[in-house]
Design an enzyme around this catalytic site. Sequence first.
Site, short mmCIF file in Angstrom:
data_model
loop_
_atom_site.label_atom_id
_atom_site.label_comp_id
_atom_site.label_asym_id
_atom_site.label_seq_id
_atom_site.Cartn_x
_atom_site.Cartn_y
_atom_site.Cartn_z
N ASP A 220 0.81 -1.22 0.00
CA ASP A 220 0.00 0.00 0.00
C ASP A 220 0.84 1.27 0.00
OD1 ASP A 220 -2.52 1.34 0.08
OD2 ASP A 220 -2.30 1.65 2.24
N SER A 245 -6.66 5.17 0.26
CA SER A 245 -7.01 3.88 -0.34
C SER A 245 -8.50 3.62 -0.13
CB SER A 245 -6.19 2.76 0.30
OG SER A 245 -4.81 3.01 0.18
N GLN A 295 -5.62 -1.89 -6.76
CA GLN A 295 -6.18 -0.97 -5.78
C GLN A 295 -6.84 0.21 -6.48
OE1 GLN A 295 -3.97 2.17 -3.16
NE2 GLN A 295 -4.07 0.31 -1.91
#
Length: 308
Positions: A220, A245, A295
């Site tokens: 991430d 995110s 993502q």
Amino acid sequence: MSEPRTPLDKLLALLDLERIEENIYRGRTGRAVLVPRVFGGQVAAQALMAAGRTVPADRVAHSLHSYFLRPGDPSAPIVYTVDRIRDGVSFTTRRVVAVQHGVPIFHLSASFQRAEDGLEHQEAMPPAPDPDTLPTAAELLPRYAERLGGQDTVEQILRARQAVDLRYVDEPPFASAGEPRRPTSQVWFRTNGKVADEPGPDAPWGDPHLHICLATYVSDMTLLDSVLLAHGRGGWAVGDVVGASLDHAMWFHRPFRADEWLLYDQESPTSQGGRGLARGRIFTADGRLAVSVIQEGLIRIPRKRVRS
């Protein structure tokens, strides 16, 4: 338990959840850097760790799908509740809800599989320079101290990433001067130190679940970089976008160790509506495709304040 001594020890301690009750775990939070919320990779890694604590030892995570629901409070612990959805002959499914202050902040579904043989193929690893020829974060970031808002910000970022040796192949988005670039990015990464789970004849890759959780943590950090590069934006580090995110999915294809070099090859196929999509592939140094990542992130341009 002794106090963590190194940054890697601290990260491993962060992933070592406290068992409160059957299927309920508590995780500590780290200090917020640049944005006032818990790092999303930490929440995802802790949730996956909680799920793995309830799975038979002969099964390893092969996929996760997750949603970030609310910002995590870095001053409070996170409670993870695991729902044992299914225990099959070959596959095990778990659902995890992360809760703070009585409300869910994150939701994860993960699937685990017993090892078995099958058809084999993969994409070739893209070309990339030797990671040992690239500058470390401590060498790279001070070059952009002014762009990042000063040496204090550089020190904050370096402290937050001390447990990970992460090296950019090309200039990172915060080096951008507003010029759009091809929406692709590459970084090499590994933990900053060896993970003390000694490989053996029955576990040549050490504890696979721990290494998967470590890769989830790192995944991430830079994935949305490629979205920013397409628009010449430096990102949250320089304040020209506001982002977070939204969801995160990973597929774990082949064994790997997070304390050995891994190439994270990233690209963005599209962005619109305040959201950007990014895809990543993580390869071992010898060319095996270990992980695939997708993502979607919230990416907004800050509104300019109008003085009255």
